[in-house]
Design a protein around this motif. Structure first.
Motif, PDB file in Angstrom:
ATOM      1  N   HIS A  10       0.809  -1.214   0.000  1.00  0.00           N
ATOM      2  CA  HIS A  10       0.000   0.000   0.000  1.00  0.00           C
ATOM      3  C   HIS A  10       0.843   1.264   0.000  1.00  0.00           C
ATOM      4  O   HIS A  10       2.027   1.246   0.346  1.00  0.00           O
ATOM      5  CB  HIS A  10      -0.986   0.018   1.169  1.00  0.00           C
ATOM      6  CG  HIS A  10      -0.374   0.096   2.543  1.00  0.00           C
ATOM      7  ND1 HIS A  10       0.159  -0.980   3.212  1.00  0.00           N
ATOM      8  CD2 HIS A  10      -0.263   1.140   3.403  1.00  0.00           C
ATOM      9  CE1 HIS A  10       0.573  -0.615   4.407  1.00  0.00           C
ATOM     10  NE2 HIS A  10       0.344   0.681   4.540  1.00  0.00           N
ATOM     11  N   LEU A  11       0.217   2.337  -0.444  1.00  0.00           N
ATOM     12  CA  LEU A  11       0.772   3.681  -0.373  1.00  0.00           C
ATOM     13  C   LEU A  11       0.137   4.396   0.815  1.00  0.00           C
ATOM     14  O   LEU A  11      -1.033   4.149   1.145  1.00  0.00           O
ATOM     15  CB  LEU A  11       0.456   4.459  -1.654  1.00  0.00           C
ATOM     16  CG  LEU A  11       0.880   3.822  -2.973  1.00  0.00           C
ATOM     17  CD1 LEU A  11       0.410   4.698  -4.142  1.00  0.00           C
ATOM     18  CD2 LEU A  11       2.386   3.628  -3.027  1.00  0.00           C
ATOM     19  N   VAL A  12       0.897   5.281   1.439  1.00  0.00           N
ATOM     20  CA  VAL A  12       0.400   6.006   2.608  1.00  0.00           C
ATOM     21  C   VAL A  12       0.262   7.486   2.276  1.00  0.00           C
ATOM     22  O   VAL A  12       1.265   8.173   2.063  1.00  0.00           O
ATOM     23  CB  VAL A  12       1.329   5.828   3.821  1.00  0.00           C
ATOM     24  CG1 VAL A  12       0.775   6.598   5.028  1.00  0.00           C
ATOM     25  CG2 VAL A  12       1.494   4.347   4.157  1.00  0.00           C
ATOM     26  N   LEU A  13      -0.970   7.967   2.223  1.00  0.00           N
ATOM     27  CA  LEU A  13      -1.274   9.386   2.029  1.00  0.00           C
ATOM     28  C   LEU A  13      -1.669   9.935   3.395  1.00  0.00           C
ATOM     29  O   LEU A  13      -2.774   9.675   3.879  1.00  0.00           O
ATOM     30  CB  LEU A  13      -2.395   9.559   1.013  1.00  0.00           C
ATOM     31  CG  LEU A  13      -2.828  10.992   0.681  1.00  0.00           C
ATOM     32  CD1 LEU A  13      -1.690  11.782   0.054  1.00  0.00           C
ATOM     33  CD2 LEU A  13      -4.042  10.988  -0.244  1.00  0.00           C
ATOM     34  N   ALA A  14      -0.743  10.629   4.045  1.00  0.00           N
ATOM     35  CA  ALA A  14      -0.975  11.141   5.396  1.00  0.00           C
ATOM     36  C   ALA A  14      -1.526  12.559   5.324  1.00  0.00           C
ATOM     37  O   ALA A  14      -1.191  13.327   4.419  1.00  0.00           O
ATOM     38  CB  ALA A  14       0.314  11.113   6.213  1.00  0.00           C
ATOM     39  N   THR A  15      -2.347  12.906   6.302  1.00  0.00           N
ATOM     40  CA  THR A  15      -3.007  14.202   6.269  1.00  0.00           C
ATOM     41  C   THR A  15      -3.278  14.710   7.679  1.00  0.00           C
ATOM     42  O   THR A  15      -3.543  13.923   8.589  1.00  0.00           O
ATOM     43  CB  THR A  15      -4.345  14.105   5.507  1.00  0.00           C
ATOM     44  OG1 THR A  15      -5.055  15.348   5.632  1.00  0.00           O
ATOM     45  CG2 THR A  15      -5.232  12.993   6.055  1.00  0.00           C
ATOM     46  N   PRO A  16      -3.224  16.041   7.878  1.00  0.00           N
ATOM     47  CA  PRO A  16      -3.600  16.596   9.176  1.00  0.00           C
ATOM     48  C   PRO A  16      -5.112  16.681   9.355  1.00  0.00           C
ATOM     49  O   PRO A  16      -5.587  16.907  10.465  1.00  0.00           O
ATOM     50  CB  PRO A  16      -2.966  17.991   9.154  1.00  0.00           C
ATOM     51  CG  PRO A  16      -2.943  18.364   7.704  1.00  0.00           C
ATOM     52  CD  PRO A  16      -2.693  17.081   6.972  1.00  0.00           C
ATOM     53  N   ASP A  17      -5.880  16.509   8.275  1.00  0.00           N
ATOM     54  CA  ASP A  17      -7.338  16.607   8.325  1.00  0.00           C
ATOM     55  C   ASP A  17      -7.926  15.496   7.466  1.00  0.00           C
ATOM     56  O   ASP A  17      -8.060  15.640   6.249  1.00  0.00           O
ATOM     57  CB  ASP A  17      -7.793  17.981   7.828  1.00  0.00           C
ATOM     58  CG  ASP A  17      -9.280  18.232   8.019  1.00  0.00           C
ATOM     59  OD1 ASP A  17     -10.055  17.250   8.035  1.00  0.00           O
ATOM     60  OD2 ASP A  17      -9.678  19.405   8.155  1.00  0.00           O
ATOM     61  N   LEU A  18      -8.254  14.381   8.097  1.00  0.00           N
ATOM     62  CA  LEU A  18      -8.691  13.201   7.350  1.00  0.00           C
ATOM     63  C   LEU A  18      -9.974  13.458   6.578  1.00  0.00           C
ATOM     64  O   LEU A  18     -10.079  13.110   5.394  1.00  0.00           O
ATOM     65  CB  LEU A  18      -8.876  12.029   8.318  1.00  0.00           C
ATOM     66  CG  LEU A  18      -9.247  10.688   7.694  1.00  0.00           C
ATOM     67  CD1 LEU A  18      -8.204  10.237   6.694  1.00  0.00           C
ATOM     68  CD2 LEU A  18      -9.427   9.636   8.791  1.00  0.00           C
TER      69      LEU A  18
END
Length: 210
Positions: A10-18
């Protein structure tokens, strides 16, 4: 386009606001990511999108329903200014053998530790992954994961946006290529600012996320 590495999990797209990032993904692609589950004690939760085969996209961010964890949340979601593709994972046939082989080749992917989360339908998923300070800080070198006997996330009927390409750049690619080789991954690495981006096929045409 760049070839998709073998054994991509998998790829991880991290975010401060899901919620905002899930809404943006939906708006741009016409596909709504499915709720994945909660990482209890870590202060995060995720949404998932199938990328084809047994690969998927994980969109991860702070869980407002959990108390703030004692330490930092995973993938630096507390300090990100905006959503960003921060790293990726591969699933070798034998996780422990892959770790030992990488160490023998001069790269330590980190210690293996267990994790778990519960899907919205109540199914408990358990997996093991490499994690630690020895992992390369750029995020370009993947961590390793083993789902064991748990059902893989892609087995739950996720909405899909087939992955067309994965692009990686670094200011000094030759410093990172041996680490990728130690893990037997064929990620193509070009010169440029540190970064990962991927392009998916969607009902609205190809869409790229950085």
């Amino acid at each position: 386009m760049n070839a998709i590495p073998a054994r991509l999990d998998h790829l991880v797209l991290a975010t401060p606001d899901l919620a905002a990032t899930v809404a943006d993904f939906t708006r741009r692609t016409g596909v709504t990511p499915a709720p994945g589950g909660v990482h209890v004690g870590l202060g995060t939760r995720n949404h998932l999108v199938a990328l084809g085969g047994t690969s998927y996209l994980e969109i991860i961010g702070p869980d407002p329903e959990q108390p703030r964890p004692r330490g930092p949340r995973p993938f630096d979601v507390d300090i990100l200014a905006a959503a960003r593709t921060v790293t990726w994972a591969i699933a070798p046939p034998d996780l422990d053998a892959a770790v030992a082989r990488a160490r023998s080749r001069g790269y330590d992917p980190g210690d293996v530790r267990p994790m778990s989360r519960r899907r919205p339908d109540g199914t408990l998923l358990r997996w093991r992954l490499t994690d630690g300070d020895t992992q390369h800080p750029s995020g370009l070198v993947p961590f390793l994961i083993d789902w064991g006997t748990s059902p893989h996330p892609t087995a739950s009927g996720l909405p899909g946006t087939p992955l067309l390409s994965l692009t990686a750049t670094a200011p000094a690619p030759d410093e990172i290529r041996p680490l990728l080789a130690a893990l037997d991954t064929g990620l193509h690495l070009a010169a440029g600012p540190v970064g990962l981006s991927f392009t998916v096929d969607t009902p609205r045409g190809p869409v790229t996320f950085g």
